[in-house]
Design an enzyme around this catalytic site. Structure first.
Site, PDB file in Angstrom:
ATOM      1  CD  GLU A 176      -3.206  -1.136   1.916  1.00 44.14           C
ATOM      2  OE1 GLU A 176      -3.251  -0.350   2.870  1.00 44.14           O
ATOM      3  OE2 GLU A 176      -4.154  -1.876   1.612  1.00 44.14           O
ATOM      4  CD  GLU A 296      -3.738  -6.344   2.530  1.00 38.92           C
ATOM      5  OE1 GLU A 296      -4.643  -5.668   3.054  1.00 38.92           O
ATOM      6  OE2 GLU A 296      -2.527  -6.121   2.710  1.00 38.92           O
TER       7      GLU A 296
HETATM    8  O1  AHR Z   1      -5.672  -6.234   6.455  1.00 40.72           O
HETATM    9  C1  AHR Z   1      -5.542  -5.102   7.269  1.00 40.72           C
HETATM   10  C2  AHR Z   1      -4.819  -3.957   6.591  1.00 40.72           C
HETATM   11  O2  AHR Z   1      -5.551  -3.556   5.480  1.00 40.72           O
HETATM   12  C3  AHR Z   1      -3.470  -4.278   6.002  1.00 40.72           C
HETATM   13  O3  AHR Z   1      -2.443  -4.176   6.919  1.00 40.72           O
HETATM   14  C4  AHR Z   1      -3.309  -3.226   4.953  1.00 40.72           C
HETATM   15  O4  AHR Z   1      -2.475  -3.629   3.893  1.00 40.72           O
HETATM   16  C5  AHR Z   1      -4.725  -2.927   4.528  1.00 40.72           C
HETATM   17  O5  AHR Z   1      -4.993  -1.573   4.543  1.00 40.72           O
END
Ligand code: AHR
Length: 485
Positions: A176, A296
């Site tokens: 990110e 994710e």
């Molecule tokens: O999954 C929780 C958080 O969400 C992670 O650390 C981050 O990459 C995302 O914003």
């Protein structure tokens, strides 16, 4: 009646097993009290990892596990997590400001790889691009995978218990970076990516693959601008990731029908997201050499609905709504397997959209766990196109070892679906096995008191007549159909 037709000749190729990947971050209760209880714990464990999770996780054949973050990765120094556990430092970590819990570093590189070996997952390490140097990341690679008897770092790895290389298959370069990972523009990040990947590549002796940080959800401009800058000055790159959390709608457990529709609708946007990022990448990568990685994904409900009632950051309860969203998302990944090469649901235990909830002696699987179990035969299978589903029915199909697997999710809160399944060019055997994950109440979920409130029903054998099958899929349900060729 919905009429679904299987068309093998329109399939999109092999479904990468890594589409069924997972994610475990040093965050809240994911490791602390969740996956990791410590070797001296009274909770049954294998070398410190909760035995229940090790065994159940292994059973769904996890292909890959991403670690140690997430945001955590961008302030992590891998050296804090190696060497005798008693001597490891207690450190400030990314999440300290949110939960005031320090990192004990009890779980580090070797423990993580041990967990992967126990469960069969390939290790995927996310590297720190924001607060350490390219040389630090290269040294982590060297420490992990230079052959025994070569460098001093390889010798240090042997002293710490692993003379043979750890076999890290995937390296993430940053996390990110449009936000917590340095707040960069795509051009700034592309520049950093090229620096890190170029330096790291000279230590890459086992063909490990690199994943670059991609966009936040629908920020397609990030993908375009990164690709443009990257094309000007390249470095090895296997996959470009994006993150997509469909968020929450209403209470995680006591949602309304309208909130069900809202959240399922937002999860369904994964299809459009893939199409838009794919189009943005194609301009700069016409041969499609760079894969899409959904590093994710999942639901992100407000905190406090999990068993720790908010103590574990981001811990949430998972109902049949989360299971249906997981099933819908995995069907979308299967149906885009020509471009999606990996995806990791966030996160494994005591967190967002998790598969396990655990505290002390209490340990349960969530409805989402059962979805991964029902879907596992898609891993590595040949995709089959499914034509005809309405927007209330999500379907995907594949074939492996002479067995067709069709998975379905009924996206309707209250209406069952009558389905007729036929085939255009796949010879169907005489019988099919039908397994359904359903509850009368779409809010149903498992708790420490009722661990099996949501569990798949007994598989039923159904006849195939004149090449057709008739099925009833209950409302808010997920199901798998297996048919021999
Ligand atoms: O999954 C929780 C958080 O969400 C992670 O650390 C981050 O990459 C995302 O914003």
């Amino acid at each position: 009646m919905e009429r679904i037709c299987l068309i093998a000749s329109d399939g999109k190729g092999r479904i990468a097993p890594e589409i069924y990947g997972h994610f475990a971050e040093h965050l809240g209760g994911v490791f602390r009290g969740g996956l990791w209880v410590g070797e001296d714990s009274e909770v049954p464990n294998i070398r410190g990892f909760r035995r229940f999770v090790v065994e159940k996780f292994r059973a769904i054949r996890p292909p890959v596990l991403r670690y140690p973050g997430g945001c955590f990765a961008e302030t992590y120094n891998w050296r804090d997590g190696i060497g005798p556990r008693a001597h490891r430092p207690k450190t400030l970590n990314w999440w300290y400001r949110d939960d005031r819990r320090v990192e004990t570093n009890e779980v580090g590189t070797h423990e993580f790889v041990d967990f992967c070996r126990m469960t069969g997952a390939q290790p995927y390490l996310a590297g720190n691009l924001t607060s350490m140097t390219p040389l630090d990341l290269r040294k982590w690679m060297e420490y992990c995978d230079l052959p025994a008897g070569t460098t001093t770092l390889a010798a240090e790895r042997a002293e710490n218990g692993d003379s043979e290389p750890l076999g890290i298959r995937f390296w993430g370069i940053g996390n990110e970076n449009w936000g917590g990972g340095g707040n960069m523009t795509p051009e700034m990040y592309a520049r950093e990516y090229v620096r890190y990947a170029t330096i790291c590549h000279s230590a890459n002796v086992n063909g490990a693959r690199y994943v670059a940080c991609g966009a936040n959800g629908f920020d397609v401009a990030w993908t375009e601008r990164f690709m443009r800058a990257f094309t000007e000055k390249r470095a090895p790159l296997w996959g470009l990731s994006f993150h997509y959390y469909c968020g929450g709608a209403g209470d995680p457990v006591a949602f309304t029908e309208a909130e069900w529709d809202t959240l399922v609708g937002r999860a369904a946007q994964m299809q459009e997201l893939i199409e838009r990022h794919k189009a943005a990448m194609l301009t700069f990568d016409p041969k499609r050499e760079i894969k899409i990685v959904v590093d994710e994904w999942g639901c992100w409900h407000p905190d406090g609905s999990g068993p720790s009632r908010g103590y574990n950051l981001f811990e949430q309860q998972s109902t049949m709504r989360d299971a249906v969203i997981a099933a819908l998302t995995l069907n979308i990944f299967n149906n885009n397997c020509d471009v999606v090469a990996m995806a990791n649901v966030a996160q494994l235990c005591n967190n967002l959209h998790c598969l396990f909830l655990a505290d002390g002696e209490y340990e349960i699987v969530t409805p989402t766990y059962h979805v991964f179990d029902l879907y596992k035969e898609h891993q590595g299978a040949r995709h089959i196109h499914t034509a005809g589903a309405s927007d209330k029915l999500s379907v995907s199909a594949s074939e492996k070892n002479g067995v067709i697997t069709v998975t379905m999710a009924n996206l309707s809160f209250g209406e069952a679906r009558e389905i007729e399944l036929s085939s255009f060019d796949v010879p169907l055997g005489a019988q099919a096995v039908w397994t359904v994950l359903a509850c009368e109440d779409p809010h149903a979920h498992n708790t420490f008191e009722t661990p099996d409130a949501v569990t798949p029903g007994v598989p039923q054998t159904l006849p195939v007549r004149e090449g057709k099958l008739t099925l009833t899929l209950p409302a808010a349900a997920v199901a798998r159909l297996e048919i021999r060729l």
